[in-house]
Structure formats: structure tokens, C-alpha cells
Design a protein around this motif. Structure first.
Motif, PDB file in Angstrom:
ATOM      1  N   MET A   1     -30.227  12.397  -1.159  1.00  0.00           N
ATOM      2  CA  MET A   1     -30.493  13.956  -1.363  1.00  0.00           C
ATOM      3  C   MET A   1     -30.546  14.430  -2.904  1.00  0.00           C
ATOM      4  O   MET A   1     -29.641  13.856  -3.589  1.00  0.00           O
ATOM      5  CB  MET A   1     -28.903  14.597  -0.401  1.00  0.00           C
ATOM      6  CG  MET A   1     -28.656  15.952  -0.906  1.00  0.00           C
ATOM      7  SD  MET A   1     -27.004  17.139  -0.756  1.00  0.00           S
ATOM      8  CE  MET A   1     -27.304  15.663   1.219  1.00  0.00           C
ATOM      9  N   THR A   3     -31.948  17.157  -6.390  1.00  0.00           N
ATOM     10  CA  THR A   3     -31.008  18.626  -6.238  1.00  0.00           C
ATOM     11  C   THR A   3     -31.611  19.439  -7.118  1.00  0.00           C
ATOM     12  O   THR A   3     -32.753  18.771  -7.866  1.00  0.00           O
ATOM     13  CB  THR A   3     -30.550  18.287  -7.649  1.00  0.00           C
ATOM     14  OG1 THR A   3     -29.739  17.212  -7.512  1.00  0.00           O
ATOM     15  CG2 THR A   3     -29.713  19.107  -8.437  1.00  0.00           C
ATOM     16  N   PRO A  42     -39.520  19.870   7.010  1.00  0.00           N
ATOM     17  CA  PRO A  42     -39.487  18.889   6.370  1.00  0.00           C
ATOM     18  C   PRO A  42     -40.253  17.935   6.816  1.00  0.00           C
ATOM     19  O   PRO A  42     -41.084  17.316   5.812  1.00  0.00           O
ATOM     20  CB  PRO A  42     -38.260  18.548   6.486  1.00  0.00           C
ATOM     21  CG  PRO A  42     -37.563  19.240   7.906  1.00  0.00           C
ATOM     22  CD  PRO A  42     -37.993  20.723   7.480  1.00  0.00           C
ATOM     23  N   THR A  65     -39.462  27.003  -0.920  1.00  0.00           N
ATOM     24  CA  THR A  65     -38.318  26.669  -0.587  1.00  0.00           C
ATOM     25  C   THR A  65     -36.774  27.317  -0.525  1.00  0.00           C
ATOM     26  O   THR A  65     -36.527  28.143  -2.189  1.00  0.00           O
ATOM     27  CB  THR A  65     -38.398  25.138  -0.623  1.00  0.00           C
ATOM     28  OG1 THR A  65     -36.560  24.220  -0.478  1.00  0.00           O
ATOM     29  CG2 THR A  65     -37.744  25.267  -2.302  1.00  0.00           C
ATOM     30  N   GLU A  68     -30.607  25.962  -1.266  1.00  0.00           N
ATOM     31  CA  GLU A  68     -30.102  24.739  -0.197  1.00  0.00           C
ATOM     32  C   GLU A  68     -30.939  23.971   0.270  1.00  0.00           C
ATOM     33  O   GLU A  68     -31.001  23.035   0.583  1.00  0.00           O
ATOM     34  CB  GLU A  68     -29.422  25.218   1.124  1.00  0.00           C
ATOM     35  CG  GLU A  68     -27.723  26.304   0.843  1.00  0.00           C
ATOM     36  CD  GLU A  68     -29.145  27.822  -0.260  1.00  0.00           C
ATOM     37  OE1 GLU A  68     -28.007  28.500   0.027  1.00  0.00           O
ATOM     38  OE2 GLU A  68     -30.277  28.043  -0.223  1.00  0.00           O
ATOM     39  N   ALA A  69     -32.524  23.857   1.025  1.00  0.00           N
ATOM     40  CA  ALA A  69     -33.484  23.581   1.320  1.00  0.00           C
ATOM     41  C   ALA A  69     -33.988  22.560   0.317  1.00  0.00           C
ATOM     42  O   ALA A  69     -34.157  21.137   0.441  1.00  0.00           O
ATOM     43  CB  ALA A  69     -34.375  23.651   1.526  1.00  0.00           C
ATOM     44  N   GLU A  71     -32.442  21.061  -2.226  1.00  0.00           N
ATOM     45  CA  GLU A  71     -31.180  20.474  -2.118  1.00  0.00           C
ATOM     46  C   GLU A  71     -31.000  18.408  -1.832  1.00  0.00           C
ATOM     47  O   GLU A  71     -30.657  18.101  -1.469  1.00  0.00           O
ATOM     48  CB  GLU A  71     -29.720  21.320  -2.466  1.00  0.00           C
ATOM     49  CG  GLU A  71     -29.250  21.935  -3.671  1.00  0.00           C
ATOM     50  CD  GLU A  71     -28.060  22.225  -3.834  1.00  0.00           C
ATOM     51  OE1 GLU A  71     -27.585  23.042  -3.133  1.00  0.00           O
ATOM     52  OE2 GLU A  71     -27.756  23.450  -4.682  1.00  0.00           O
ATOM     53  N   ARG A  72     -31.132  19.730   0.023  1.00  0.00           N
ATOM     54  CA  ARG A  72     -31.030  18.636   0.827  1.00  0.00           C
ATOM     55  C   ARG A  72     -32.415  17.831   0.825  1.00  0.00           C
ATOM     56  O   ARG A  72     -32.482  16.952   1.426  1.00  0.00           O
ATOM     57  CB  ARG A  72     -30.798  19.389   2.567  1.00  0.00           C
ATOM     58  CG  ARG A  72     -31.115  18.447   3.310  1.00  0.00           C
ATOM     59  CD  ARG A  72     -30.953  19.701   4.564  1.00  0.00           C
ATOM     60  NE  ARG A  72     -30.715  18.886   5.564  1.00  0.00           N
ATOM     61  CZ  ARG A  72     -30.176  19.219   7.058  1.00  0.00           C
ATOM     62  NH1 ARG A  72     -29.940  20.374   7.246  1.00  0.00           N
ATOM     63  NH2 ARG A  72     -30.399  18.541   8.012  1.00  0.00           N
ATOM     64  N   TYR A  73     -32.995  18.950   0.385  1.00  0.00           N
ATOM     65  CA  TYR A  73     -34.759  17.817   1.406  1.00  0.00           C
ATOM     66  C   TYR A  73     -35.328  17.894  -0.465  1.00  0.00           C
ATOM     67  O   TYR A  73     -36.388  18.116  -0.692  1.00  0.00           O
ATOM     68  CB  TYR A  73     -35.993  18.455   1.964  1.00  0.00           C
ATOM     69  CG  TYR A  73     -35.036  18.795   3.106  1.00  0.00           C
ATOM     70  CD1 TYR A  73     -34.915  17.767   4.124  1.00  0.00           C
ATOM     71  CD2 TYR A  73     -35.008  19.693   3.397  1.00  0.00           C
ATOM     72  CE1 TYR A  73     -34.420  17.341   5.543  1.00  0.00           C
ATOM     73  CE2 TYR A  73     -34.508  19.803   5.259  1.00  0.00           C
ATOM     74  CZ  TYR A  73     -34.352  18.926   5.551  1.00  0.00           C
ATOM     75  OH  TYR A  73     -34.047  19.465   6.924  1.00  0.00           O
ATOM     76  N   GLY A  74     -34.285  16.630  -1.610  1.00  0.00           N
ATOM     77  CA  GLY A  74     -35.001  16.907  -3.168  1.00  0.00           C
ATOM     78  C   GLY A  74     -36.361  15.841  -2.665  1.00  0.00           C
ATOM     79  O   GLY A  74     -36.875  16.032  -4.082  1.00  0.00           O
ATOM     80  N   HIS A  89     -39.116  28.614  -5.508  1.00  0.00           N
ATOM     81  CA  HIS A  89     -37.221  28.697  -4.647  1.00  0.00           C
ATOM     82  C   HIS A  89     -37.217  29.892  -4.384  1.00  0.00           C
ATOM     83  O   HIS A  89     -37.789  31.008  -5.243  1.00  0.00           O
ATOM     84  CB  HIS A  89     -35.794  28.895  -6.092  1.00  0.00           C
ATOM     85  CG  HIS A  89     -36.121  26.892  -6.003  1.00  0.00           C
ATOM     86  ND1 HIS A  89     -35.509  26.749  -7.189  1.00  0.00           N
ATOM     87  CD2 HIS A  89     -36.389  26.074  -5.426  1.00  0.00           C
ATOM     88  CE1 HIS A  89     -35.149  24.951  -7.497  1.00  0.00           C
ATOM     89  NE2 HIS A  89     -35.647  25.245  -6.256  1.00  0.00           N
ATOM     90  N   GLN A 105     -36.677  26.698   8.530  1.00  0.00           N
ATOM     91  CA  GLN A 105     -35.726  25.522   7.687  1.00  0.00           C
ATOM     92  C   GLN A 105     -36.041  25.312   7.075  1.00  0.00           C
ATOM     93  O   GLN A 105     -35.704  24.146   6.302  1.00  0.00           O
ATOM     94  CB  GLN A 105     -36.375  24.183   8.496  1.00  0.00           C
ATOM     95  CG  GLN A 105     -36.194  24.071  10.093  1.00  0.00           C
ATOM     96  CD  GLN A 105     -37.225  22.698  10.939  1.00  0.00           C
ATOM     97  OE1 GLN A 105     -36.796  21.670  10.368  1.00  0.00           O
ATOM     98  NE2 GLN A 105     -38.154  23.400  11.319  1.00  0.00           N
TER      99      GLN A 105
END
Length: 284
Positions: A1, A3, A42, A65, A68-69, A71-74, A89, A105
Motif C-alpha cells: 500500500m 501513500t 486499477p 485519482t 483514497e484511491a 493511498e490504496r493503489y500507491g 488528485h 473506482q
């Protein structure tokens, strides 16, 4: 994950020029004018970030993006930046404006067109090709592209009477396969057949009313050479003039009571039959 890079300013206005430029790619005429299309989610964005087109340039140009996305898909964000793409962002409202799905997504990429010249595909001496003739449904086109990718096909050809390769539904249905194998677009079916045959490829038309049975073709050992399959419109099949161009018109046998197979299922059966026969021939 990973950042998210909080130094990147967040786009919060759906009226931003960057958002408006991406949003207009939902329409075919703007996609053609800009030679850009959208890839969502993704899987598609991951594939786009690692892809280069036939001209050698990175395919991914821009990425929207949510924080939140990101952070999830760093790792996807990092790959996008490494490819040279601009990363924005964006608020959920902005993503909803750009997205073509009901439930976005959080990742929407702007990508360069990636189709290959038909002559380049022929020069590579393909062994297995899917030709989509008169296929109008974008979901079917994307799913057949995915089937061709899974079967190990060398290329896909969309004729000039078929749907836009970059239709958002087609891109979603391919689940990233747009970025995996060469695709030629806008090729007249007669030119496609003539070029493939000149390149030493046997051309088969898939049709439920075909004179030849796929099982019989396999049993006869005639499926092991370079092969192109022509697939037509799901509702009305292939026109007689297209059937007449093929070396053989082949039906998938129906052993049970089903009336027929849908286009993507029939394409998967045909492509895998050829792939298996070709592997068996190489093993001898």
C-alpha cells in the motif's frame, strides 16, 4: 500500500479545463480528434502505466485519482508518475464527472490511442488472429479482445464496419487486454482477408450455420497452421459476402439443447481450439 502525495493540489471543480478535456472523451468524435481515450479502474490503469504504443511513447498521459484511491493503489500512482503521466488528485465529484461507470473506482486514466498498422501485424507473421467484422456491440468487442488475449492470439483486427475500439464499454469489457496485444482498426474485411492469406494465414469464418464442424476440423488435423477467425454480429451473423471470402465457414457444434452460443463464448471456443491444435503441432 502506497501513500498519496499530499503536495499535489486536489481538483475540486467539475468545470476545470482538465476535467472538461477528459470528460469529452466519452464521445467518439472527440476521441478521434484528440486520439485519446479513457481507461478506468486499477487493472486498466496499471496496464496503461506500463504500456508503450507502436510509436514507442508511453500510453498513459494523465491520471485522475481520489486521495483514497492513491493511498490504496500507491504502486499504480508511482508507475504512472514514472511513465511521465500527469497525476491529479481529484474529489469524488470530479471523478464522477470523468467516469463512465455508475460506481467509479477512483482511478481514471487518459491514454493515447494504441492501435497498430495492419501492415505491421502482417509483417510479424501472426499465427492466431481474431477478426471482428460487423461487430457493433462494444461489450462484445471488448470481451472477444479479452478472449483473444487469453488464448494467446497474436493480434486482433477490427474491420471498418465494427464498433470503436476505444468505446468506454469496450475498454472496460477487455479488462486491460487493450494493452496486451496489437490491434488494427478500420480495415475493410476484404483487405483483412487478402492480407492475412498473403501472409500464409488460413482464414476461417465462425458461423452457426457453417458447412464445416469445428470438431471435424480438429479431428482432421487441419487446425494446426496459422489461422485467423472472422467473428460477426451476434444478432445476424456474417453477411454472405463475408462468408464467401473465408477458406471455410465453421460452426461450433451444439451437443446439448441450447439454441446457440453468444459471440464471446463462440469466439473463446474457436480461438482455444486453434491454440491447442497449434501447440500440439509444435510438440510433434
Amino acid at each position: 500500500m502506497g501513500t498519496a502525495d499530499q503536495a499535489t493540489p486536489e481538483l475540486i471543480s467539475p468545470r476545470s479545463p482538465r476535467v472538461a478535456a477528459a470528460r469529452r472523451l466519452a464521445k467518439r468524435n472527440f476521441r478521434g480528434k484528440d486520439r485519446l481515450f479513457l481507461a478506468e479502474g486499477p487493472q486498466a490503469v496499471r496496464e496503461a502505466a506500463g504500456h508503450r504504443g507502436p510509436d514507442g511513447r508511453p500510453t498513459l498521459v494523465e491520471l485522475f485519482t481520489t486521495v483514497e484511491a492513491a493511498e490504496r493503489y500507491g504502486e499504480i500512482i508511482a508507475a504512472a508518475r514514472a511513465s511521465g503521466a500527469r497525476v491529479h488528485h481529484a474529489s469524488a465529484d470530479v471523478l464522477a464527472e470523468v467516469s463512465q461507470t455508475v460506481t467509479p473506482q477512483g482511478l481514471v486514466g487518459v491514454c493515447r490511442f494504441l492501435d497498430s498498422p495492419f501492415e505491421q501485424i502482417l509483417a510479424a507473421r501472426p499465427k492466431l488472429v481474431a477478426v471482428l467484422a460487423h461487430v457493433r456491440d462494444p461489450g462484445n468487442a471488448g470481451t472477444v479482445l479479452r478472449c483473444a488475449d487469453a488464448a494467446g492470439a497474436d493480434a486482433v483486427v477490427l474491420t471498418d464496419a465494427s464498433v470503436d475500439l476505444y468505446n468506454p464499454k469496450s475498454v472496460r469489457a477487455s479488462v486491460g487486454s487493450h494493452f496486451h496485444l496489437p490491434v488494427a482498426v478500420g480495415v475493410p474485411v476484404e483487405q483483412a482477408v487478402r492480407g492475412l492469406r498473403t501472409a500464409g494465414v488460413r482464414v476461417l469464418a465462425a458461423d452457426g450455420a457453417g458447412e464445416d464442424d469445428l470438431d471435424d476440423q480438429l479431428d482432421a488435423g487441419s487446425m494446426g497452421g496459422p489461422t485467423a477467425w472472422i467473428f460477426g454480429n451476434e444478432a445476424w451473423g456474417l453477411p454472405e459476402e463475408t462468408r464467401a471470402l473465408a477458406d471455410a465457414v465453421v460452426r461450433v457444434p451444439i451437443h446439448g439443447r441450447a439454441e446457440s452460443l453468444n459471440l464471446a463464448t463462440a469466439a473463446a471456443v474457436c480461438l482455444y481450439a486453434s491454440a491447442r491444435a497449434q501447440r500440439a503441432g509444435r510438440a510433434r
